[in-house]
Design a protein around this motif. Sequence first.
Motif, mmCIF file in Angstrom:
data_model
loop_
_atom_site.group_PDB
_atom_site.id
_atom_site.type_symbol
_atom_site.label_atom_id
_atom_site.label_comp_id
_atom_site.label_asym_id
_atom_site.label_seq_id
_atom_site.Cartn_x
_atom_site.Cartn_y
_atom_site.Cartn_z
ATOM 1 N N VAL A 196 0.845 -1.200 0.000
ATOM 2 C CA VAL A 196 0.000 0.000 0.000
ATOM 3 C C VAL A 196 0.879 1.249 0.000
ATOM 4 C CG1 VAL A 196 -1.926 -1.141 1.146
ATOM 5 C CG2 VAL A 196 -0.167 -0.029 2.530
ATOM 6 N N SER A 197 0.237 2.376 -0.286
ATOM 7 C CA SER A 197 0.969 3.644 -0.397
ATOM 8 C C SER A 197 0.175 4.777 0.235
ATOM 9 C CB SER A 197 1.233 3.952 -1.871
ATOM 10 O OG SER A 197 1.794 5.249 -2.026
ATOM 11 N N ARG A 198 0.916 5.760 0.764
ATOM 12 C CA ARG A 198 0.307 7.014 1.203
ATOM 13 C C ARG A 198 0.738 8.165 0.294
ATOM 14 N NH1 ARG A 198 -3.596 8.492 4.606
ATOM 15 N NH2 ARG A 198 -2.326 10.075 5.663
ATOM 16 N N THR A 199 1.653 7.900 -0.639
ATOM 17 C CA THR A 199 2.191 8.971 -1.478
ATOM 18 C C THR A 199 1.684 8.921 -2.916
ATOM 19 O OG1 THR A 199 4.123 7.646 -2.113
ATOM 20 C CG2 THR A 199 4.317 8.981 -0.121
ATOM 21 N N HIS A 200 1.046 7.838 -3.320
ATOM 22 C CA HIS A 200 0.612 7.660 -4.711
ATOM 23 C C HIS A 200 -0.446 8.700 -5.090
ATOM 24 C CE1 HIS A 200 -0.859 5.688 -8.340
ATOM 25 N NE2 HIS A 200 0.177 4.882 -8.277
ATOM 26 N N PRO A 201 -0.358 9.289 -6.303
ATOM 27 C CA PRO A 201 -1.410 10.229 -6.745
ATOM 28 C C PRO A 201 -2.802 9.605 -6.726
ATOM 29 C CG PRO A 201 0.492 10.353 -8.206
ATOM 30 C CD PRO A 201 0.739 9.190 -7.291
ATOM 31 N N GLY A 202 -2.857 8.279 -6.915
ATOM 32 C CA GLY A 202 -4.152 7.602 -6.890
ATOM 33 C C GLY A 202 -4.865 7.732 -5.565
ATOM 34 N N LEU A 203 -4.120 7.869 -4.463
ATOM 35 C CA LEU A 203 -4.751 8.064 -3.160
ATOM 36 C C LEU A 203 -5.540 9.361 -3.153
ATOM 37 C CD1 LEU A 203 -5.129 7.269 -0.162
ATOM 38 C CD2 LEU A 203 -3.035 8.549 0.339
ATOM 39 N N LEU A 204 -4.949 10.408 -3.722
ATOM 40 C CA LEU A 204 -5.634 11.699 -3.783
ATOM 41 C C LEU A 204 -6.901 11.599 -4.633
ATOM 42 C CD1 LEU A 204 -5.376 14.630 -2.826
ATOM 43 C CD2 LEU A 204 -4.087 15.120 -4.902
ATOM 44 N N LYS A 205 -6.803 10.896 -5.743
ATOM 45 C CA LYS A 205 -7.969 10.733 -6.620
ATOM 46 C C LYS A 205 -9.101 10.009 -5.888
ATOM 47 C CE LYS A 205 -9.430 8.752 -11.030
ATOM 48 N NZ LYS A 205 -9.063 7.948 -12.209
ATOM 49 N N ARG A 206 -8.768 8.905 -5.187
ATOM 50 C CA ARG A 206 -9.800 8.138 -4.474
ATOM 51 C C ARG A 206 -10.404 8.947 -3.328
ATOM 52 N NH1 ARG A 206 -11.022 4.913 -8.430
ATOM 53 N NH2 ARG A 206 -9.437 3.352 -8.934
ATOM 54 N N LEU A 207 -9.591 9.762 -2.664
ATOM 55 C CA LEU A 207 -10.121 10.593 -1.579
ATOM 56 C C LEU A 207 -11.134 11.600 -2.113
ATOM 57 C CD1 LEU A 207 -6.879 11.232 0.523
ATOM 58 C CD2 LEU A 207 -8.891 9.911 1.225
ATOM 59 N N PHE A 208 -10.846 12.185 -3.284
ATOM 60 C CA PHE A 208 -11.811 13.109 -3.880
ATOM 61 C C PHE A 208 -13.080 12.368 -4.291
ATOM 62 C CE2 PHE A 208 -8.518 16.358 -4.151
ATOM 63 C CZ PHE A 208 -9.258 17.524 -4.004
ATOM 64 N N GLU A 209 -12.951 11.135 -4.770
ATOM 65 C CA GLU A 209 -14.144 10.360 -5.124
ATOM 66 C C GLU A 209 -15.009 10.088 -3.894
ATOM 67 O OE1 GLU A 209 -12.291 7.922 -8.956
ATOM 68 O OE2 GLU A 209 -12.506 6.940 -7.018
ATOM 69 N N LEU A 210 -14.358 9.883 -2.746
ATOM 70 C CA LEU A 210 -15.103 9.635 -1.513
ATOM 71 C C LEU A 210 -15.797 10.888 -1.004
ATOM 72 C CD1 LEU A 210 -12.596 7.374 0.495
ATOM 73 C CD2 LEU A 210 -14.749 6.664 -0.554
ATOM 74 N N GLU A 211 -15.137 12.028 -1.137
ATOM 75 C CA GLU A 211 -15.645 13.259 -0.540
ATOM 76 C C GLU A 211 -16.554 14.060 -1.464
ATOM 77 O OE1 GLU A 211 -15.388 14.286 2.507
ATOM 78 O OE2 GLU A 211 -14.052 12.691 3.208
ATOM 79 N N VAL A 212 -16.404 13.882 -2.783
ATOM 80 C CA VAL A 212 -17.146 14.714 -3.749
ATOM 81 C C VAL A 212 -18.122 13.834 -4.537
ATOM 82 C CG1 VAL A 212 -16.951 16.341 -5.658
ATOM 83 C CG2 VAL A 212 -15.122 16.229 -3.929
ATOM 84 N N PRO A 213 -19.411 13.908 -4.230
ATOM 85 C CA PRO A 213 -20.389 13.058 -4.944
ATOM 86 C C PRO A 213 -20.379 13.285 -6.449
ATOM 87 C CG PRO A 213 -21.382 14.107 -3.009
ATOM 88 C CD PRO A 213 -20.039 14.729 -3.195
ATOM 89 N N GLU A 214 -20.115 14.517 -6.884
ATOM 90 C CA GLU A 214 -20.125 14.813 -8.320
ATOM 91 C C GLU A 214 -19.005 14.082 -9.058
ATOM 92 O OE1 GLU A 214 -21.990 18.357 -6.244
ATOM 93 O OE2 GLU A 214 -20.316 16.984 -5.893
ATOM 94 N N ILE A 215 -17.886 13.814 -8.363
ATOM 95 C CA ILE A 215 -16.812 13.024 -8.982
ATOM 96 C C ILE A 215 -17.207 11.556 -9.002
ATOM 97 C CG2 ILE A 215 -14.422 12.237 -8.699
ATOM 98 C CD1 ILE A 215 -13.694 14.984 -7.714
ATOM 99 N N TYR A 216 -17.762 11.086 -7.899
ATOM 100 C CA TYR A 216 -18.159 9.680 -7.805
ATOM 101 C C TYR A 216 -19.188 9.306 -8.869
ATOM 102 C CZ TYR A 216 -19.634 5.250 -5.746
ATOM 103 O OH TYR A 216 -19.934 3.920 -5.554
ATOM 104 N N ASP A 217 -20.149 10.220 -9.127
ATOM 105 C CA ASP A 217 -21.194 9.874 -10.111
ATOM 106 C C ASP A 217 -20.824 10.280 -11.534
ATOM 107 O OD1 ASP A 217 -21.705 12.625 -10.394
ATOM 108 O OD2 ASP A 217 -23.456 12.607 -9.085
#
Length: 383
Positions: A196-217
């Motif tokens: 696992v990683s805490r530095t990968h750009p993908g972590l930032l992308k997934r966090l925005f998907e969790l927090e922003v419904p408009e990104i998730y949908d």
Amino acid sequence: MNTQLLEALADLMREKGISKEVVMEAIEAAIVSAYKRNFGQAQNVRVDLNMDTGTIRVFARKDVVEEVADPRLEISLEDAQRINPNYQIGDVVELEVTPRDFGRIAAQTAKQVVTQRVREAERSIIYAEFVDREEDIMTGIVQRVDPRFVYVSLGKAEALLPANEQMPNETYKPHDRLKVYITKVEKTTKGPQIFVSRTHPGLLKRLFELEVPEIYDGTVEIKSIAREAGDRSKISVHSDNPEVDPVGACVGPRGQRVQAIVDELNGEKIDIVRWSADPVEFVANALSPAKVLRVIVNEEQKATTVIVPDYQLSLAIGKRGQNARLAAKLTGWKIDIKSESEAREMGIDPHAPSTSLDFSDAAADNENSEENGPSFDQSAEIE
């Protein structure tokens, strides 16, 4: 065989999802091995295991021959026909050779085999579960820390957070809860190994998907991410819906959405910029918070010269060149930053409209000069 063992076998097969045929085949093979080991028999044997009654019978298999060379493997035609007159040369005779106290040995062997098969099945189930979660985010609990790894419990499995994937501004302690990005799942003899990683750009992308419904949908799309973990990140967003402000959606009411992500990343600064297919607009947006006067684009070299007010030069470049470097990663364009004064000295009008393929001779002559300010060529597009 002990009826309690049979019931336990049936329960395990149901619980772990192991088929009856697989268990039967494994137990029979193990019992054959146990028979040969415990009774010193090298002959060819077959085990008949009845899971309904719990009975075990062992049969020696012998080939019918004219002249016996090895009595453990062969039987004469005469002796075979005493058992059944229909036997002919080349047939196989089965003789029961079940030892009197073989049930106890067989039960112990069956228990060992089933334990091993259950362990293998659990490892396969865990691997199948986590391999499908590669490039996904999970919440884990720190179990222990050593110089090479932070060991993070993900429930059924333990993940490894390598030193080079740890945030430089974070200290990890047992029982800490943190979100991690699964980068790789490998199958090993000791079970699945999860990195696992805490530095990968993908972590930032997934966090925005969790927090922003408009990104998730899918209403808002993340186009690219540039990240220097623990310090600062830039993210470009776009929406095909003209009524949706993609930047505002990511920031959230009073900045609540982006602040939740900043808190999760231990204070990492995040710039959210509007993506554009026009490199002039995109590069200008990417250099935020600096104000851009003009962008000159060289399509052939995928390079830009950006002119900023004199007092904005250090802001546009950023500390140790970070702002310009992240903007170059975000856009995929080389960025050469000039102050308004430098541009005038080179014969470039800082306030003329931004254009493509509009390098003046002076700008072209000095394009590769070290005095022109920082130029960066790094791209980090997120699929």
